[in-house]
Design an enzyme around this catalytic site. Structure first.
Site, PDB file in Angstrom:
ATOM      1  N   CYS A   1      43.819  38.613  33.662  1.00  0.00           N
ATOM      2  CA  CYS A   1      43.431  39.287  33.654  1.00  0.00           C
ATOM      3  C   CYS A   1      42.865  40.412  33.073  1.00  0.00           C
ATOM      4  O   CYS A   1      43.691  41.104  32.849  1.00  0.00           O
ATOM      5  CB  CYS A   1      43.991  39.920  35.415  1.00  0.00           C
ATOM      6  SG  CYS A   1      43.510  40.913  35.985  1.00  0.00           S
TER       7      CYS A   1
ATOM      8  N   CYS B   1      43.583  43.844  34.542  1.00  0.00           N
ATOM      9  CA  CYS B   1      44.474  44.473  34.655  1.00  0.00           C
ATOM     10  C   CYS B   1      45.487  44.348  33.156  1.00  0.00           C
ATOM     11  O   CYS B   1      46.418  45.026  32.634  1.00  0.00           O
ATOM     12  CB  CYS B   1      45.858  43.017  35.392  1.00  0.00           C
ATOM     13  SG  CYS B   1      44.923  42.214  36.750  1.00  0.00           S
ATOM     14  N   ASP B   2      45.384  43.809  32.294  1.00  0.00           N
ATOM     15  CA  ASP B   2      45.583  43.418  30.949  1.00  0.00           C
ATOM     16  C   ASP B   2      45.258  43.776  29.991  1.00  0.00           C
ATOM     17  O   ASP B   2      45.588  44.007  28.718  1.00  0.00           O
ATOM     18  CB  ASP B   2      46.721  41.890  30.652  1.00  0.00           C
ATOM     19  CG  ASP B   2      47.463  41.900  31.522  1.00  0.00           C
ATOM     20  OD1 ASP B   2      48.277  42.423  31.952  1.00  0.00           O
ATOM     21  OD2 ASP B   2      47.764  40.673  31.689  1.00  0.00           O
TER      22      ASP B   2
END
Ligand code: NAP
Length: 308
Positions: A129, A132-133
Site C-alpha cells: 500500500c 499507507c507506507d
C-alpha cells in the site's frame, strides 16, 4: 434477524447496504477489518463520475456515514462459514447472524510474488500500500512491481515523495489505463525497468536494500538498490468460506452473471469477488445496487408466498 446480511463493507457492500436500507430492509454489514476495502488505498480516484480527484479514504468514509445514517449496522468479525437452512442463511453458525438474503461482497486481497523470505519482509521494506507506507520512503528510493492500474497509480503517488522510483514489470506493454501510463512516463524520477522478472529480495540487517531482477528475453541480471518494494501484482478473492454454496472459478471468483444472482436463491455476489471482466470502483458500486435491488425483490417474493 436481518433481512439482508452483506459480507464485506467495501464500495460494493456499502452500496448494497444503501440500497437495501433505502428499500426499508433491516441490513447488517459484516466486515473483518475496516469499511472501505481497497479504495482507501487510492490517493486519487480520477474515474468516478462527477467526483474527479476524490481521495479513496474520503470516498469510503462518506459512504460509511451515508449508510450508517440510514440505520445500517456494521459488525466487525470475519465470516468463516456460510450455510443455508430452509429459507435462511447463517453466518459462522451464529443465530444472531441470520437472514433470508446474503450478498457476498468480500472483494479481493493482494497477491505476493512468492519469492524467498517475502512474508518475513512485509513491514521490513515490502508493502502492498503506497498510500499507507509511502511516507517511510520520503527522499529515498522505492520500487513498484507490476504493470496494472495499482502499480502505475502507486508509482505516480510515490514519485511525489521519493527521490527515485523504479517500476519493474515483466512485459514492455502495460495493462494499466493508458492515461496513467502516460502520467507515470512524464515523471522524471520514475524509471521503467522492463521486461524484467523479480528474482530475489536483497536485505541488509533484515530489511530490504535491493531487488535482483532478470531480463525476460536475454536472461541478464540487474540489481536495483531500493529502500522499499511495493508489490502490485494483482489480487485474489477470499471466498473459501462460502465455496459450499457459491461455486468458484479456478481463480477463486464466485460465478454469477451481471444480475449478481448465484445459483442459490437469496445468495448474491457483488463487486470484485464476482467473476467478471471489469473491476473498477464504478462497477463495484453498480453491482452493489443490482444485488441489493434483486435481494429486496427476492425477500418480498418469499414474504408474499408465506402470507398466501
Ligand atoms: P492487475 O490488473 O491484475 O495487474 C497485476 C499486474 O501484476 C500485471 O501487470 C501483471 O503482469 C503483474 N503480475 C502478476 N503476477 C506477476 C508475477 N508473478 N510477477 C511479475 N508480475 C506479475 O492488478 P491491479 O493493478 O491491482 O488491478 C486490479 C483491478 O483493479 C483491475 O481491474 C484494475 O483496473 C482495478 N484498479 C482500478 C483502479 C482505478 O480505477 N483507478 C486503480 C487500481 C486498480 P501482466 O500484465 O504481464 O499480466
Amino acid at each position: 434477524m436481518y433481512d439482508i446480511i452483506i459480507i464485506g463493507a467495501g464500495p460494493a457492500g456499502m452500496t448494497a447496504a444503501l440500497y437495501g436500507a433505502r428499500a426499508g430492509k433491516k441490513v447488517l454489514l459484516v466486515e473483518k477489518e475496516f469499511p472501505g476495502g481497497q479504495i482507501v488505498n487510492s490517493p486519487l480516484v480520477e474515474n468516478y463520475p462527477a467526483l474527479p480527484g476524490i481521495n479513496g479514504a474520503d470516498f469510503a468514509l462518506q459512504l460509511q456515514e451515508q449508510v450508517t445514517a440510514l440505520g445500517v449496522e456494521i459488525t466487525y468479525t470475519e465470516a468463516g462459514s456460510l450455510e443455508k437452512q430452509g429459507d435462511f442463511f447463517r453466518v459462522n453458525g451464529d443465530d444472531a447472524l441470520q437472514a433470508p438474503a446474503v450478498i457476498l461482497a468480500t472483494g479481493v486481497h493482494h497477491r505476493g510474488l512468492g519469492l524467498e523470505n517475502e512474508e518475513a519482509l512485509v513491514g521490513a521494506g515490502i508493502s502492498f500500500c503506497a498510500v499507507c507506507d509511502g511516507a517511510f520512503y520520503r527522499d529515498r528510493t522505492a520500487t513498484v512491481i507490476g504493470g496494472g492500474d495499482t502499480a502505475l497509480q502507486d508509482a505516480v503517488y510515490l514519485s511525489a515523495l521519493c527521490k527515485k522510483v523504479y517500476v519493474v514489470h515483466r512485459r514492455e506493454a502495460f495493462r494499466a489505463a493508458q492515461a496513467l501510463v502516460k502520467k507515470a512516463r512524464s515523471k522524471s524520477n520514475i524509471e521503467f525497468v522492463t521486461p524484467y522478472v523479480p528474482l530475489r529480495y536483497l536485505t541488509r540487517d533484515g530489511v530490504i536494500c535491493g531487488l535482483e531482477a532478470e531480463h525476460k528475453e536475454d536472461g541478464s541480471l540487474r540489481t536495483l538498490e531500493t529502500d522499499g518494494i511495493f508489490l502490485a501484482v494483482g489480487q485474489s478473492p477470499d471466498l473459501a468460506f462460502a465455496a459450499d454454496l457459491a461455486p468458484l472459478t479456478p481463480q477463486g471468483y464466485a460465478a454469477a452473471g451481471e444480475d449478481c444472482r448465484s445459483h442459490v436463491p437469496g445468495l448474491f455476489i457483488a463487486g470484485d469477488c464476482r467473476d467478471k471482466q471489469v473491476r473498477q470502483l464504478t462497477t463495484a458500486v453498480g453491482d452493489g445496487a443490482v444485488a441489493a435491488t434483486l435481494a429486496c425483490e427476492y425477500i418480498d417474493s418469499i414474504d408474499s408466498l408465506e402470507n398466501n
